[in-house]
Scaffold this active site. Structure first.
Site, PDB file in Angstrom:
ATOM      1  CG  HIS A  62      -1.913   0.967   1.392  1.00 47.29           C
ATOM      2  ND1 HIS A  62      -1.690   2.264   1.778  1.00 47.29           N
ATOM      3  CD2 HIS A  62      -3.247   0.869   1.182  1.00 47.29           C
ATOM      4  CE1 HIS A  62      -2.838   2.921   1.800  1.00 47.29           C
ATOM      5  NE2 HIS A  62      -3.809   2.092   1.441  1.00 47.29           N
ATOM      6  CG  ASP A  78       0.521  -2.644   6.073  1.00 53.42           C
ATOM      7  OD1 ASP A  78      -0.446  -2.828   6.838  1.00 53.42           O
ATOM      8  OD2 ASP A  78       0.439  -1.995   5.017  1.00 53.42           O
ATOM      9  CE  LYS A  81      -7.405  -0.542   6.087  1.00 54.71           C
ATOM     10  NZ  LYS A  81      -8.054  -0.198   4.822  1.00 54.71           N
ATOM     11  CB  CYS A 128      -3.680   3.174  -1.635  1.00 53.21           C
ATOM     12  SG  CYS A 128      -4.790   4.517  -1.287  1.00 53.21           S
TER      13      CYS A 128
HETATM   14  N1  PMP Z   1      -1.763  -0.922   4.442  1.00 53.06           N
HETATM   15  C1  PMP Z   1      -2.717  -1.654   3.868  1.00 53.06           C
HETATM   16  C2  PMP Z   1      -2.379  -3.021   3.352  1.00 53.06           C
HETATM   17  C3  PMP Z   1      -4.018  -1.143   3.764  1.00 53.06           C
HETATM   18  O1  PMP Z   1      -4.971  -1.863   3.179  1.00 53.06           O
HETATM   19  C4  PMP Z   1      -4.301   0.144   4.271  1.00 53.06           C
HETATM   20  C5  PMP Z   1      -5.692   0.746   4.166  1.00 53.06           C
HETATM   21  N2  PMP Z   1      -6.290   0.581   2.923  1.00 53.06           N
HETATM   22  C6  PMP Z   1      -3.270   0.869   4.869  1.00 53.06           C
HETATM   23  C7  PMP Z   1      -2.019   0.293   4.939  1.00 53.06           C
HETATM   24  C8  PMP Z   1      -3.474   2.235   5.422  1.00 53.06           C
HETATM   25  O2  PMP Z   1      -4.351   2.206   6.477  1.00 53.06           O
HETATM   26  P1  PMP Z   1      -4.958   3.562   7.088  1.00 53.06           P
HETATM   27  O3  PMP Z   1      -5.467   4.338   5.916  1.00 53.06           O
HETATM   28  O4  PMP Z   1      -6.032   3.093   8.006  1.00 53.06           O
HETATM   29  O5  PMP Z   1      -3.848   4.269   7.779  1.00 53.06           O
END
Ligand code: PMP
Length: 410
Positions: free
Chosen positions: A123, A200, A226, A364
């Site tokens: 991400h 992560d 999440k 993303c």
């Molecule tokens: N890493 C991964 C694999 C994610 O799916 C996400 C959220 N889509 C994030 C990081 C970032 O999380 P947050 O926007 O809640 O900080």
């Protein structure tokens, strides 16, 4: 172990909402999960009965809020099996957790000529903070690639890791492909070369039991929203030995021991990394979300979601012009796909008209899209409160859209 999705759905009022007069089918769980009343009730109770800034007060309300937030820290500690509760730092989410490590660990351990490794399926929040650090420190960012099934080529780690490698940052589960990465193997290999690892866990904390000590993870990041919890709160787990050496990232109240204009000394862990008023009601909500998930059981959740994934994958594979991106053997309940001749935005917007919420775009993870030479996908991601009937509704929706576009469907 099994669960009853129909019964559990009653805990989520939003799942009974109608969208454009049609029952909501919520398949955007990888972006955010819904929050049960067991969590929102606790938060409302704190706002209505106990709200007060934590840690600094001597009065009843402040003690009550402090107790709630610090109990939540212990719940997180137990949930991920951290050795100490002070290894649990509350942040705003995964993004802030990674930024904290990139800044503070980076400040402490990374200098010109050093290397940071991330994977090709990260991400953006596990790429950009490291890229910014590397630019600042004149270090280099190296990339562990994945194959066309969306599986990391971990055999390449041997050549990627050098004696200048200072950290490896990798996701446990990919948000756009659903791949479950062999993180224990990755951590063991990196450690054999003395490289610490940040995991992560944004996409795994809600599906898989995580034991940071068994994994020997050095850092682990996740977000409350999440995990069926509130937005705006997340966790950074870090091994005590690193957190003690790392400098604070943000300055302010709470993270200090003594302040004079000449010199400030810093608070002990975890407060050294929690400057300012913590997001304590959301932290308490996160604790309630952990209680909720544990009462259902992550094993039962995982088994049921795997059932949904297998059901959907078989049906999706039978659609002639549909391609699934992310066909790893070991996958979680995410299906990223494209139908030939139909733009992902069109598919997403038309499904929305039918009350079906899916995500469209790059999720993303632009490098993942670049790998496949595409601009985006449609992503359906399932949670334990979803049903096979909802997957059938999605399949019927896709069929309708195919017909509108004159694309052969069956
Ligand atoms: N890493 C991964 C694999 C994610 O799916 C996400 C959220 N889509 C994030 C990081 C970032 O999380 P947050 O926007 O809640 O900080």
């Amino acid at each position: 172990m099994s669960l009853d999705p129909i019964k559990l759905r009653q805990d989520f009022p939003i799942l009974s909402e109608k969208i454009y007069g049609k029952p909501l089918v919520y398949f955007d769980n990888a972006a955010t999960t819904q929050t049960p009343t067991q969590v929102t009730d606790v938060m409302v109770e704190y706002y209505n009965k106990y709200n007060s800034n934590i840690h600094r007060g001597v009065h009843y309300l402040s003690n009550k809020s402090t107790e709630g937030a610090e109990n939540a820290r212990i719940k997180v500690q137990k949930f991920i099996n951290a050795a100490h509760s002070h290894e649990v730092i509350f942040t705003a989410g995964t993004t802030e957790s990674v930024n904290l490590v990139a800044n503070s660990f980076g400040e402490c351990y990374i200098s010109e000529g050093d290397e940071v490794i991330v994977s090709e399926m990260e991400h953006h929040s596990n790429i950009v903070p490291w890229q910014m650090l590397c630019q600042r420190k004149k270090a280099s960012l190296k990339v562990l690639p994945f194959n066309d099934n969306g599986e990391l080529m971990i055999e390449k780690l041997d050549e990627l890791i050098t004696d200048r490698t200072k950290i490896l940052a990798v996701n446990h589960i990919s948000n756009s492909l659903g791949t479950i990465n062999p993180i224990k193997e990755i951590i063991d290999f990196a450690h054999s070369k003395n490289v610490p690892v940040l995991i992560d866990a944004a996409q795994s904390i809600q599906h898989k039991k995580i034991d940071v000590q068994a994994l020997d993870a050095d850092f682990l990041a996740f977000s409350g929203h999440k995990l069926y919890g509130p937005t705006g709160v997340g966790v950074l787990y870090g091994k005590e030995k690193f957190l003690n050496e790392m400098p604070p990232w943000q300055g302010g109240g709470e993270m200090i021991q003594e302040v004079t204009f000449e010199k400030t000394t810093y608070n002990e862990l975890p407060f050294k990394f929690e400057a300012g008023t913590p997001n304590y009601i959301d932290i308490i909500g996160l604790g309630a979300a952990i209680d909720y998930v544990e009462a259902i059981g992550l094993d039962a959740i995982d088994a049921y979601e795997q059932e949904l994934l297998a059901y959907a994958t078989e049906k999706f594979n039978a659609i002639p012009n549909l391609k699934i991106y992310g066909t790893a053997k070991n996958k979680t309940s995410v299906i990223s796909f494209l139908v030939e001749g139909i733009h992902f935005y069109d598919m997403g917007m038309l499904l929305d008209q039918m009350g079906i919420a899916v995500r469209t775009g790059t999720h993303c993870t632009e490098p993942v899209m670049q790998h496949f030479g595409i601009e985006g996908t449609v992503r359906a991601s399932f949670a334990f409160y979803n049903t096979k009937e909802e997957i059938d509704a999605l399949l019927a929706g896709i069929e309708k859209v195919c017909k509108m576009f004159g694309v052969k469907h069956a």
